[in-house]
Design a protein around this motif. Structure first.
Motif, PDB file in Angstrom:
ATOM      1  N   VAL A 323       9.792  -3.887   5.528  1.00  0.00           N
ATOM      2  CA  VAL A 323      10.200  -2.622   6.250  1.00  0.00           C
ATOM      3  C   VAL A 323       9.550  -3.765   7.731  1.00  0.00           C
ATOM      4  O   VAL A 323       9.387  -4.922   7.742  1.00  0.00           O
ATOM      5  N   GLY A 324       9.658  -3.914   8.591  1.00  0.00           N
ATOM      6  CA  GLY A 324      10.391  -1.421   9.750  1.00  0.00           C
ATOM      7  C   GLY A 324      11.676  -1.586   9.499  1.00  0.00           C
ATOM      8  O   GLY A 324      11.636  -0.465  10.147  1.00  0.00           O
ATOM      9  N   GLY A 325      12.697  -1.923   9.449  1.00  0.00           N
ATOM     10  CA  GLY A 325      14.129  -2.055   9.397  1.00  0.00           C
ATOM     11  C   GLY A 325      14.113  -1.688   7.747  1.00  0.00           C
ATOM     12  O   GLY A 325      14.622   0.344   7.753  1.00  0.00           O
ATOM     13  N   GLY A 326      13.956  -1.505   7.207  1.00  0.00           N
ATOM     14  CA  GLY A 326      13.583  -0.706   5.913  1.00  0.00           C
ATOM     15  C   GLY A 326      12.457   0.606   5.839  1.00  0.00           C
ATOM     16  O   GLY A 326      11.738   0.873   6.891  1.00  0.00           O
ATOM     17  N   THR A 327      12.950   2.042   5.279  1.00  0.00           N
ATOM     18  CA  THR A 327      12.371   2.843   5.459  1.00  0.00           C
ATOM     19  C   THR A 327      11.241   3.534   4.616  1.00  0.00           C
ATOM     20  O   THR A 327      10.333   4.276   4.743  1.00  0.00           O
ATOM     21  N   SER A 328      10.379   2.162   3.796  1.00  0.00           N
ATOM     22  CA  SER A 328       9.359   2.670   2.378  1.00  0.00           C
ATOM     23  C   SER A 328       9.042   1.382   2.270  1.00  0.00           C
ATOM     24  O   SER A 328       9.783   0.240   2.260  1.00  0.00           O
ATOM     25  N   PHE A 329       7.363   1.320   2.255  1.00  0.00           N
ATOM     26  CA  PHE A 329       6.812   0.542   0.888  1.00  0.00           C
ATOM     27  C   PHE A 329       6.632  -0.085  -0.001  1.00  0.00           C
ATOM     28  O   PHE A 329       6.214  -0.411  -1.363  1.00  0.00           O
ATOM     29  N   SER A 330       7.406   1.200  -0.069  1.00  0.00           N
ATOM     30  CA  SER A 330       7.776   1.964  -2.192  1.00  0.00           C
ATOM     31  C   SER A 330       8.880   1.041  -2.899  1.00  0.00           C
ATOM     32  O   SER A 330       9.736   1.039  -2.691  1.00  0.00           O
ATOM     33  N   LEU A 331       8.203   0.271  -3.698  1.00  0.00           N
ATOM     34  CA  LEU A 331       9.576  -0.494  -4.675  1.00  0.00           C
ATOM     35  C   LEU A 331      10.399   0.192  -5.319  1.00  0.00           C
ATOM     36  O   LEU A 331      11.480  -0.204  -5.316  1.00  0.00           O
ATOM     37  N   LEU A 332       9.806   2.005  -5.414  1.00  0.00           N
ATOM     38  CA  LEU A 332      10.598   2.652  -6.309  1.00  0.00           C
ATOM     39  C   LEU A 332      11.734   2.858  -5.639  1.00  0.00           C
ATOM     40  O   LEU A 332      12.616   3.366  -5.878  1.00  0.00           O
ATOM     41  N   ARG A 333      10.720   3.595  -4.144  1.00  0.00           N
ATOM     42  CA  ARG A 333      12.071   4.198  -3.715  1.00  0.00           C
ATOM     43  C   ARG A 333      13.118   3.259  -2.825  1.00  0.00           C
ATOM     44  O   ARG A 333      14.403   3.402  -3.145  1.00  0.00           O
ATOM     45  N   THR A 334      12.738   1.923  -2.937  1.00  0.00           N
ATOM     46  CA  THR A 334      13.244   1.380  -2.682  1.00  0.00           C
ATOM     47  C   THR A 334      14.860   0.700  -4.033  1.00  0.00           C
ATOM     48  O   THR A 334      16.173   0.562  -3.597  1.00  0.00           O
ATOM     49  N   LEU A 335      14.473   0.564  -4.721  1.00  0.00           N
ATOM     50  CA  LEU A 335      15.239   0.278  -6.078  1.00  0.00           C
ATOM     51  C   LEU A 335      15.980   2.033  -6.500  1.00  0.00           C
ATOM     52  O   LEU A 335      16.991   1.829  -6.624  1.00  0.00           O
ATOM     53  N   LEU A 386       0.921   3.331 -13.586  1.00  0.00           N
ATOM     54  CA  LEU A 386       1.648   4.619 -12.911  1.00  0.00           C
ATOM     55  C   LEU A 386       1.509   5.731 -13.618  1.00  0.00           C
ATOM     56  O   LEU A 386       1.625   6.370 -14.152  1.00  0.00           O
ATOM     57  N   ASN A 387       1.160   6.823 -12.690  1.00  0.00           N
ATOM     58  CA  ASN A 387       1.265   8.904 -13.173  1.00  0.00           C
ATOM     59  C   ASN A 387       2.123   8.804 -13.581  1.00  0.00           C
ATOM     60  O   ASN A 387       3.867   8.919 -12.285  1.00  0.00           O
ATOM     61  N   LEU A 411      11.834   7.542 -13.340  1.00  0.00           N
ATOM     62  CA  LEU A 411      11.296   7.286 -12.596  1.00  0.00           C
ATOM     63  C   LEU A 411      11.760   6.540 -10.723  1.00  0.00           C
ATOM     64  O   LEU A 411      10.580   6.814  -9.782  1.00  0.00           O
ATOM     65  N   MET A 412      12.464   6.025 -11.713  1.00  0.00           N
ATOM     66  CA  MET A 412      12.874   5.382 -10.592  1.00  0.00           C
ATOM     67  C   MET A 412      13.481   6.065  -9.548  1.00  0.00           C
ATOM     68  O   MET A 412      13.436   5.611  -8.189  1.00  0.00           O
ATOM     69  N   MET A 413      13.918   6.679  -9.953  1.00  0.00           N
ATOM     70  CA  MET A 413      14.995   7.712  -8.875  1.00  0.00           C
ATOM     71  C   MET A 413      14.227   8.829  -7.996  1.00  0.00           C
ATOM     72  O   MET A 413      14.548   9.160  -6.904  1.00  0.00           O
ATOM     73  N   LEU A 414      13.233   9.301  -8.523  1.00  0.00           N
ATOM     74  CA  LEU A 414      12.237  10.467  -8.027  1.00  0.00           C
ATOM     75  C   LEU A 414      10.677   9.524  -7.801  1.00  0.00           C
ATOM     76  O   LEU A 414       9.904  10.075  -7.084  1.00  0.00           O
ATOM     77  N   GLY A 415      10.782   8.633  -8.326  1.00  0.00           N
ATOM     78  CA  GLY A 415       9.417   7.538  -7.643  1.00  0.00           C
ATOM     79  C   GLY A 415       9.172   7.781  -6.298  1.00  0.00           C
ATOM     80  O   GLY A 415       9.826   7.445  -5.654  1.00  0.00           O
ATOM     81  N   ASP A 416       7.973   7.503  -6.113  1.00  0.00           N
ATOM     82  CA  ASP A 416       7.402   6.488  -4.358  1.00  0.00           C
ATOM     83  C   ASP A 416       5.939   6.314  -5.092  1.00  0.00           C
ATOM     84  O   ASP A 416       5.460   6.178  -5.821  1.00  0.00           O
ATOM     85  N   GLU A 417       5.285   6.187  -3.757  1.00  0.00           N
ATOM     86  CA  GLU A 417       4.222   5.847  -3.834  1.00  0.00           C
ATOM     87  C   GLU A 417       3.318   6.123  -4.742  1.00  0.00           C
ATOM     88  O   GLU A 417       2.039   6.133  -4.816  1.00  0.00           O
ATOM     89  N   MET A 418       3.452   7.872  -4.814  1.00  0.00           N
ATOM     90  CA  MET A 418       2.028   9.024  -4.933  1.00  0.00           C
ATOM     91  C   MET A 418       2.675   9.058  -6.601  1.00  0.00           C
ATOM     92  O   MET A 418       1.801   9.302  -7.086  1.00  0.00           O
TER      93      MET A 418
END
Length: 445
Positions: A323-335, A386-387, A411-418
């Motif tokens: 971040v901020g070139g990256g588009t999310s703080f979530s390492l799940l989204r990053t993976l 993690l929920n 989880l890895m493909m659909l997960g995010d900060e939520m």
């Protein structure tokens, strides 16, 4: 349990080594596990059945039967002042810096602004389950001081450094080699190895540092044992061409850093997309690491990192949001984006490998695995709850998950900060999400 000792019962996953999915080694998974934390450190981990058989009173546990408990996520490359320019439209690297990043970083000449933004930045990390990070601040020493001060108040393990930049940037964002040395020494002596803080020398990238300033960075790296170094390497084709103009005597981009003694086991180079064979060999030879930043590489249009090539050479690879070139703080989204980047190159990212990278793997790459990264006894108790089913789509997908790997892949493909329900720092609750509305989240400070 006492105020200094707490037990958590949930589905628990952590890694003991690089996971091997075929034989089930390198990780431990408890369908019903208990993690005991005492005075901020891991005291024990076992199945609930074994704990009960040993006389442990399971009623003492905080019980989350449908949640997955894991070590906290670790981000190996992120820019704290770039939160406000995340997803800025339509430019590649060099234009993006000049149009969005540099103007925003000028605001950090104000200490009050730096403190406010440091607090917001750490809030967002915790909301995403990230408990440790290696962070670029700005050229203003006070922005680094503010980040360390705020992280220390929250007891987070943090590596950061003042950006060193004395050319090819707006005048108000440039320091000098002498100023860099003076301010870096003061920050190092104030913060390095103080509590959970570690200092990282931070020349932004070779084009914005003169040879004299890179020599300063090399001198500081030699003078202070245990320092880290973070910068950028071979992110963009135009950037690589620019290096040849600025440093015509260098063999290649990496050689610029090498000439000033900036390679080593505590050096982390972000991106590493456009590397020659010689550069790959030299990175491996010196134990220098590459931070894989997939959302940034895709968003800014930099290219696809060839992870298999670098791993086969023996280069430590970490995963980072950038971040901020990256588009999310979530390492799940990053993976999830890392998986897609590798698919485009006929490579694969098993979910166990991905989650390993975000925890123990990143800890190892950052030489922090003696402190964090898994649930070994006496390690610092940073973890995330993690929920697995925060929305209808994930609930439907998890309902048909056929194995642990399938559960983790969803989880890895659909997960995010939520998915992050709670984040703990040294065993203490630092963030909790009561629901899906902003007003229902709470940070403990």
């Amino acid at each position: 349990m006492t105020s200094n000792c707490n037990a958590f019962r949930a589905r628990i996953l952590h890694f003991t080594d690089i996971p091997n999915p075929s034989d089930g080694t390198g990780f431990e998974y408890f369908e019903d596990g208990v993690l005991v934390v005492e005075q901020g450190r891991i005291r024990s981990l076992d199945s609930a059945a074994n704990m009960a058989a040993q006389g442990f009173d399971l009623s003492q546990c905080q019980h989350f039967p449908d949640h997955l408990l894991m070590p906290g996520f670790i981000d190996s490359h992120i820019h704290s002042p770039q939160t406000d320019v995340i997803v800025s439209y339509g430019e590649q690297l060099l234009d993006w810096l000049n149009k969005f990043t540099f103007p925003n970083e000028l605001k950090f000449s104000c200490f009050q602004h730096s403190e406010q933004k440091a607090s917001e930045f750490l809030d967002i990390l915790l909301e995403n389950g990230t408990t440790s990070a290696m962070v670029f601040t700005t050229v203003f020493a006070q922005s680094t001081d503010a980040l360390f001060k705020t992280a220390q108040q929250r007891n987070m393990r943090m590596m950061a450094g003042k950006v060193m930049m004395d050319r090819n940037a707006p005048e108000g964002l440039c320091d000098t080699p002498e100023q860099s040395e003076r301010e870096c020494r003061a920050l190092i002596e104030k913060w390095h190895k103080v509590g959970r803080m570690r200092y990282a020398l931070t020349p932004r990238f070779a084009p914005t540092s003169s040879p004299e300033q890179l020599a300063v960075a090399g001198r500081l790296y030699r003078d202070y044992p245990g320092l880290y170094l973070q910068t950028h390497l071979s992110e963009n084709i135009k950037e690589v061409a620019w290096i040849k103009e600025l440093f015509p005597q260098a063999k290649d981009y990496l050689d610029v850093y090498d000439q000033y003694g900036l390679l080593g086991t505590r050096s982390v180079f972000a991106h590493g997309i456009h590397l020659s064979d010689r550069e790959v060999s030299r990175l491996a030879e010196t134990g220098s690491g590459i931070a894989f930043c997939p959302t940034s590489n895709l968003f800014i249009g930099s290219g696809l990192m060839d992870m298999a090539r670098l791993e086969d050479a023996g280069i430590p690879i970490s995963v980072a949001t950038d971040v901020g070139g990256g588009t999310s703080f979530s390492l799940l989204r990053t993976l999830a984006e890392a998986y897609k980047v590798l698919q485009l190159q006929e490579q694969n990212l098993n979910p166990l490998k991905g989650l390993y990278m975000a925890t123990l793997g990143n800890a190892r790459s950052l030489m922090l695995d003696g402190y964090i990264g898994n649930f070994e006894t006496n390690k610092e108790a940073d973890f995330v709850l993690l929920n697995l089913t925060p929305n209808r789509l994930q609930k439907a997908r998890q309902a048909v998950a056929s194995s642990l790997e399938d559960t983790l892949f969803a989880l890895m493909m659909l997960g995010d900060e939520m998915n992050v329900d709670r984040t703990y720092i040294m065993g203490k609750l630092a963030f909790q999400r009561h629901g899906h509305n902003q007003g229902e989240m709470q940070w403990m400070r």
